[in-house]
Design a protein around this motif. Sequence first.
Motif, mmCIF file in Angstrom:
data_model
loop_
_atom_site.group_PDB
_atom_site.id
_atom_site.type_symbol
_atom_site.label_atom_id
_atom_site.label_comp_id
_atom_site.label_asym_id
_atom_site.label_seq_id
_atom_site.Cartn_x
_atom_site.Cartn_y
_atom_site.Cartn_z
ATOM 1 N N ALA A 289 11.239 11.420 -29.341
ATOM 2 C CA ALA A 289 10.829 10.023 -29.137
ATOM 3 C C ALA A 289 11.180 9.548 -27.736
ATOM 4 N N SER A 290 12.385 9.893 -27.245
ATOM 5 C CA SER A 290 12.802 9.472 -25.907
ATOM 6 C C SER A 290 11.938 10.120 -24.838
ATOM 7 N N MET A 291 11.606 11.388 -24.984
ATOM 8 C CA MET A 291 10.756 12.070 -24.002
ATOM 9 C C MET A 291 9.352 11.496 -23.993
ATOM 10 N N SER A 292 8.810 11.130 -25.172
ATOM 11 C CA SER A 292 7.482 10.521 -25.230
ATOM 12 C C SER A 292 7.483 9.164 -24.529
ATOM 13 N N ALA A 293 8.542 8.362 -24.767
ATOM 14 C CA ALA A 293 8.630 7.066 -24.100
ATOM 15 C C ALA A 293 8.738 7.235 -22.592
ATOM 16 N N LEU A 294 9.503 8.229 -22.132
ATOM 17 C CA LEU A 294 9.633 8.468 -20.697
ATOM 18 C C LEU A 294 8.307 8.895 -20.081
ATOM 19 N N SER A 295 7.520 9.694 -20.794
ATOM 20 C CA SER A 295 6.201 10.089 -20.294
ATOM 21 C C SER A 295 5.278 8.883 -20.185
ATOM 22 N N ALA A 296 5.333 7.956 -21.180
ATOM 23 C CA ALA A 296 4.513 6.741 -21.121
ATOM 24 C C ALA A 296 4.907 5.868 -19.946
ATOM 25 N N LEU A 297 6.218 5.755 -19.667
ATOM 26 C CA LEU A 297 6.660 4.972 -18.507
ATOM 27 C C LEU A 297 6.157 5.597 -17.206
ATOM 28 N N ALA A 298 6.175 6.910 -17.144
ATOM 29 C CA ALA A 298 5.665 7.572 -15.939
ATOM 30 C C ALA A 298 4.186 7.298 -15.743
ATOM 31 N N ASP A 301 2.891 2.642 -18.571
ATOM 32 C CA ASP A 301 2.920 1.830 -19.792
ATOM 33 C C ASP A 301 4.353 1.351 -20.025
ATOM 34 N N THR A 302 4.625 0.100 -19.645
ATOM 35 C CA THR A 302 5.973 -0.459 -19.808
ATOM 36 C C THR A 302 6.155 -1.145 -21.153
ATOM 37 N N GLY A 303 5.136 -1.191 -22.004
ATOM 38 C CA GLY A 303 5.247 -1.825 -23.307
ATOM 39 C C GLY A 303 5.622 -0.864 -24.413
ATOM 40 N N VAL A 304 5.916 0.386 -24.083
ATOM 41 C CA VAL A 304 6.238 1.364 -25.101
ATOM 42 C C VAL A 304 7.610 1.058 -25.689
ATOM 43 N N ALA A 305 7.776 1.315 -27.000
ATOM 44 C CA ALA A 305 9.043 1.070 -27.674
ATOM 45 C C ALA A 305 9.933 2.291 -27.541
ATOM 46 N N VAL A 306 11.245 2.079 -27.312
ATOM 47 C CA VAL A 306 12.227 3.145 -27.180
ATOM 48 C C VAL A 306 13.086 3.142 -28.430
ATOM 49 N N LEU A 307 13.031 4.221 -29.214
ATOM 50 C CA LEU A 307 13.761 4.331 -30.469
ATOM 51 C C LEU A 307 14.992 5.198 -30.288
ATOM 52 N N GLY A 308 16.014 4.918 -31.116
ATOM 53 C CA GLY A 308 17.208 5.755 -31.134
ATOM 54 C C GLY A 308 18.302 5.314 -30.204
ATOM 55 N N ALA A 309 18.205 4.088 -29.615
ATOM 56 C CA ALA A 309 19.243 3.636 -28.696
ATOM 57 C C ALA A 309 20.566 3.385 -29.404
ATOM 58 N N GLU A 310 20.519 3.210 -30.724
ATOM 59 C CA GLU A 310 21.746 2.925 -31.458
ATOM 60 C C GLU A 310 22.559 4.184 -31.765
ATOM 61 N N ARG A 311 22.019 5.356 -31.512
ATOM 62 C CA ARG A 311 22.731 6.597 -31.818
ATOM 63 C C ARG A 311 23.894 6.777 -30.841
ATOM 64 N N THR A 321 19.100 5.334 -21.585
ATOM 65 C CA THR A 321 18.688 5.549 -20.189
ATOM 66 C C THR A 321 17.212 5.240 -20.009
ATOM 67 N N VAL A 322 16.385 5.637 -20.971
ATOM 68 C CA VAL A 322 14.952 5.335 -20.900
ATOM 69 C C VAL A 322 14.724 3.831 -20.971
ATOM 70 N N GLU A 323 15.518 3.116 -21.765
ATOM 71 C CA GLU A 323 15.394 1.661 -21.856
ATOM 72 C C GLU A 323 15.683 1.007 -20.503
ATOM 73 N N VAL A 324 16.679 1.503 -19.779
ATOM 74 C CA VAL A 324 16.971 0.982 -18.430
ATOM 75 C C VAL A 324 15.793 1.244 -17.498
ATOM 76 N N PHE A 325 15.213 2.424 -17.557
ATOM 77 C CA PHE A 325 14.048 2.732 -16.717
ATOM 78 C C PHE A 325 12.887 1.782 -17.029
ATOM 79 N N SER A 329 11.136 -0.759 -14.400
ATOM 80 C CA SER A 329 9.705 -0.592 -14.130
ATOM 81 C C SER A 329 8.968 -1.910 -14.294
ATOM 82 N N ARG A 330 9.329 -2.690 -15.303
ATOM 83 C CA ARG A 330 8.698 -4.000 -15.481
ATOM 84 C C ARG A 330 8.989 -4.911 -14.297
ATOM 85 N N ALA A 331 10.255 -4.939 -13.821
ATOM 86 C CA ALA A 331 10.599 -5.786 -12.676
ATOM 87 C C ALA A 331 9.832 -5.354 -11.432
ATOM 88 N N LEU A 332 9.708 -4.044 -11.209
ATOM 89 C CA LEU A 332 8.967 -3.554 -10.049
ATOM 90 C C LEU A 332 7.486 -3.902 -10.134
#
Length: 674
Positions: A289-298, A301-311, A321-325, A329-332
């Motif tokens: 899930a984290s790798m898929s979200a990172l690929s979408a950010l690249a 697509d900054t609207g993708v949901a990042v799952l598993g941050a609570e682990r 880390t993906v959530e920070v990216f 990205s949205r600010a930029l």
Amino acid sequence: MTGLRQRMTVAAAAVVLAVLVTAAVFALLRIESGADRHAEDEGRMALRLWEGMLDQSAAAARVAVGDPRLIDALERGNAAAAAERLGALGFTAATVVNGAGQTLLAVPADQPIRLLDERRIGQVLARNDTQDGLVLTGGAAQLLLARPLGAQRPADRALVVIRPLTGSLEALAGVLGGSAFLVGSDGRLLGHAGPLAWTDVRPAAERGEEVQATIGARGYGVRKLRLPKVAGTEGDGTLYLVTVRETTLAAMADSLLDSSAILVVLMVLVAGTLGLDWYFRRVFTPVYASMSALSALAAGDTGVAVLGAERTDEAGQLARTVEVFRSRSRALRDAEERRARHWLRQQSFIRRQMLRLSETLPEQGRRELLADLARIEAASEGRTPCARTDDPGALAVAFEVMAERVRDQHTALDGMVRQLQSALDTRTELVELQKQFEIARRMQAAILPPDLTTAPDLEASGLMRPAAEFDGSFYDFFLTADGSLAVLIGQVSGGGLAAGFMTVTARAALRTLAAAGLGPAACLTGANRLLAADNAAGLSIGLAMGIVSPRSRRLVFAAAGVPEPFLLRRFGDVVDLPVAANPPLGLDPAMTAVETALDLPVPSTLVLCNGGLLDGENRFGVAFGRARLTGILGNLDDLSAHSVTAAVSAGLAEHGGGAAMAVDRLCVALRVRA
């Protein structure tokens, strides 16, 4: 991520397979080593069994040879009774001999045993004991026994009997469960026991000491053992024991065991691979899930949901880390949108101002200003606003366009100046070079002699095909004071005026030394010292000189850096003259040339050429070559000097197509007439 999991699964499976293969190799090596030791043990066992069987047979024969009825029949000389008793005891023949080795009685009478000499008979009588041993006689290996005969001691007669080894062979074949053969060194059968025939076993036995063979669709193990040499017998005394055991069931069991082992290894490999794939899938699933979200950010697509941050494990750290990216990205993206709007406002302002300015200019200035505006707009279309907040935007593009225009003007002016200067320099150099080439060509043409036709027995002709640029080659021939003809040929490395001066110097030195009566080798050695003493340009020259005496028809020749000459003895007969080779002149002042002397047949034609003629290539990269020149000379109908040079000239024109080459091509022909 799926590809990474698959690669790790394949790598782990490869490691497992490598471990299994390594273990299998070591197991096979151990099995082979054990099989070799087992084969050696079996061979030693077979030899011990055979020796035991022989000992038993010898013991039984010792008892049988002392049979009273047999001894009585022999003492009385009753051959019929002795033959009957010998057959009952298993003996095939018997002989009674005296101490001198003479036969007193033979049973049967036509087959006396003559396998013991007088010395061995004396040993039997002196020891007063029965002796035994193997003998090869009558086309078979048999047991021989010798014992004293007579009541008195020491006895003066000896009894010699022979007994077949069939019983021992049959006992050995029964113990081994196969067949046994006694054969000689030539493969001749000397004894046999068992169901197999020697003709079926012999091809396998001749292949080696221990082989596997197929006889009648069944497998057999054939072992060939060398027995101690039998002395004092017919033939060379070499004896082999060949044992044959059926291995069909053992081979089937080994094949079944190998198949089962391979199947078990494959099952272990498949099970291990599936287990590793399941384990890696479980380990990498939280990371997908984290790798898929990172690929979408690249991809933006900054609207993708990042799952598993609570682990709390590594997967949770990656999700945070993906959530920070994503936040950055949205600010930029928001900042880039603001700068893009500012960029468009700058472009609109510059356009309005330049249009107003163009209305106040004359027609020529207005066109130039509008052209600059068009260039600015064209350059601004693909320009992306930079990340700095103080980016001048379209204004920077305008200054960039104007600076480029100034640079282009200066570059064009500098290029024109350089082209003009280069043209002037090139013209000056070309004029100087043409002057040097013209001087050198005149020097080269001036030293070439005309054809020699005035001598009664000698004729000489030369050919020069000049290079595209001056190459410094020459040829010369002249009559000496004693009427001999001297022939010269030379080629300087490099070209230009320096090569021309070296050519003139070399020719003058050789002529002067030849006029002093020196031979070719001495002339080349003296010219080399003269040229090497003042050779600042580092040029080298290839020279060849030959002197032909018309009276003796003897040629003295020396060559330095020049190909071997040709000799035409008659039509179609062209040979290479074997002459001593020397290095090119002008580099080593201590070099001493070596010459070759030989008698020329009469009539004959000597042909000399330089390396440029043989190595010169046409526009297709094909060299003229020694073979082509040999073919031209071999097809001549007229062997005069002029005809030779004319034929070579035609061949060069056909090869090069009339175009000048990079080096001079020389050819000199010398005809010695009858």
